[in-house]
Design a protein around this motif. Structure first.
Motif, PDB file in Angstrom:
ATOM      1  N   VAL A  27      -3.893   0.955   6.472  1.00 39.20           N
ATOM      2  CA  VAL A  27      -4.133  -0.375   5.910  1.00 39.20           C
ATOM      3  C   VAL A  27      -5.536  -0.846   6.271  1.00 39.20           C
ATOM      4  O   VAL A  27      -6.274  -1.371   5.426  1.00 39.20           O
ATOM      5  N   MET A  59      -8.314   0.981   4.188  1.00 44.75           N
ATOM      6  CA  MET A  59      -8.227   0.938   2.725  1.00 44.75           C
ATOM      7  C   MET A  59      -9.543   0.438   2.128  1.00 44.75           C
ATOM      8  O   MET A  59     -10.140  -0.528   2.614  1.00 44.75           O
ATOM      9  N   LEU A 108       0.830  -1.205   0.000  1.00 45.78           N
ATOM     10  CA  LEU A 108       0.000   0.000   0.000  1.00 45.78           C
ATOM     11  C   LEU A 108       0.868   1.260   0.000  1.00 45.78           C
ATOM     12  O   LEU A 108       0.559   2.240  -0.699  1.00 45.78           O
ATOM     13  N   ALA A 144      -8.089  -1.541  -3.262  1.00 47.29           N
ATOM     14  CA  ALA A 144      -7.448  -2.858  -3.254  1.00 47.29           C
ATOM     15  C   ALA A 144      -7.565  -3.517  -4.630  1.00 47.29           C
ATOM     16  O   ALA A 144      -6.609  -4.133  -5.133  1.00 47.29           O
TER      17      ALA A 144
END
Length: 437
Positions: free
Chosen positions: A318, A321, A305, A326
């Protein structure tokens, strides 16, 4: 013709022109050797049965293509050598002509210089009132007088008288020739050739030298053009017969997208379906202490990321996200990087899933090992072509087995073996379902 040669030509028609007519015996022997090596038989009937095996066919086709490329390279090298030899002959001929022109020019220059030296010597003696200064004058008077006396003699009938006696006639001819040459020398000494004539002679000599130099330059330019064309041909052959070299990530994405575009009509939803399988396997946010990837969400690690966004990220980044981001990362970094759009349905899923779990290069090399091409970690046209030539179910099964071999070799196998085994099994089943749909 040996039936095994016929099998080779059927697999790679381009070989036909190298195996017929004036084909080299060593080329035919090499092709036969490769066919026997791959099919492991000398019997034509058995060979025809074994060539039905898609995996053997793909391996044999690749090796035959390597032979064809090597022969083409040898032909290009021979043609280049022939061209170079012709250029060397042209250069040698031009050098010889240039040397001849240079010699003529030097001779002309020497004659002009000698004449000028003689005049300068005479002028120096005259200025010093030397008695030797009268030498050229006396000789010139004698020669000129002899020439005119002889001329008057011949005009007044001496020629008819001399013609009655062959010996006298021959002597008169010799005398007239000598006097004429001497008189011409006297005139040239005292009056010299015209300045315009001298300039004309020198200009002609210079022009000849310049023309030879121009011819040599043209020959050199031709040699450079031929060399450049040969180099470009060799580069083109290398690009056709070899896998693409590793490229930067952004270039790699563009390259693999171009490969994928060569397969029109493939289901546009294939990536979406495959991505759902990835999300199912990866789950949500985890931060397992034994997982070398660290904090991970939907399979995207914090390092991945951070690289995607171009700046450091926290665990909260994270965790927060989005699913869309993704998906974009998966498409760019894994699906496109592995040319999954160009791979057969089902094969794309197992390659994609393993690339996400173990790395793009490792997934590419495992696929290349199964389809018998060079394992350079780049899924390009050759790898895609080989994958299409082999039964998709065979690739999926072999790939899944190879995937498990990799997992078992890891020191953390005991910790993650259940999850890896389940994931591999589910991915295999999903891929086979895609193939059979």
């Amino acid at each position: 013709m040996n039936p095994l040669i016929g099998i080779a030509v059927n697999l790679l028609p381009d070989l036909a022109k190298r195996l017929t007519g004036g084909a080299k015996p060593e080329t035919t022997d090499l092709v036969l050797s490769v066919v026997r090596e791959v099919l492991k038989t000398d019997d034509p009937e058995e060979a025809r049965l074994r060539v039905q095996d898609a995996e053997l066919t793909a391996e044999l086709r690749v090796k035959l293509a390597e032979i064809d490329a090597a022969q083409k390279a040898q032909e290009d090298a021979a043609e280049q050598a022939q061209r170079q030899n012709e250029l060397d002959q042209i250069r040698a001929r031009l050098d010889a002509e240039a040397a001849k022109r240079d010699a003529e020019f030097r001779e002309l220059t020497a004659r002009v210089s000698d004449r000028q030296d003689a005049r300068s010597t005479f002028e120096g003696l005259a200025k010093e009132s030397s008695p030797f200064a009268w030498g050229p004058v006396v000789v010139s008077v004698i020669v000129s007088a002899g020439f005119f006396i002889t001329l008057i003699f011949l005009i007044r009938g001496g020629f008819e008288a001399a013609a009655t006696d062959p010996v006298v006639f021959q002597v008169v001819n010799i005398a007239v020739g000598a006097l004429t040459a001497g008189f011409a020398t006297v005139v040239s000494f005292w009056l010299g050739s015209s300045d315009g004539s001298r300039r004309k002679d020198l200009s002609a000599a210079h022009a000849q030298t310049a023309a030879v130099a121009l011819q040599r330059e043209n020959a050199e330019a031709t040699r450079r053009i031929v060399s450049e064309q040969t180099r470009q041909t060799a580069e083109l052959l290398d690009k056709v017969t070899r896998q693409p070299a590793p490229v930067a990530p952004t270039q790699q994405i563009a390259q693999t997208q171009a490969v994928a575009s060569e397969q029109p009509g493939k289901d546009a939803l294939q990536f979406t379906r495959s991505l759902e399988t990835i999300f199912k396997h990866e789950g949500g946010y985890v931060d397992h202490p034994d997982d070398p990837g660290g904090a991970t969400n939907m399979g995207i690690t914090h390092k991945t990321l951070a690289a995607w966004r171009g700046n450091p990220v926290t665990r909260d980044d994270v965790r927060n996200m989005s699913r869309e981001e993704a998906g974009e990362i998966y498409r760019a970094n894994y699906w496109n990087a592995l040319s999954c759009d160009a791979l057969p349905s089902g094969v794309d899923l197992v390659v994609f899933d393993f690339g996400v779990n173990a790395g793009v290069s490792r997934a590419a090399k495992l696929l290349q090992r199964i389809v018998h091409v060079e394992q350079d970690g780049q899924v390009g046209p050759i790898t895609v072509g080989a994958a299409k030539a082999i039964d998709a179910e065979h690739i999926v099964s072999s790939f899944s087995d190879g995937r498990m071999e990799h997992y078992r070799s890891l020191r953390i196998w005991d910790t993650f073996k259940n999850g890896w085994t389940r994931r591999t099994k589910e991915t295999r089943e999903a891929a086979l379902a895609m193939i059979r749909a």
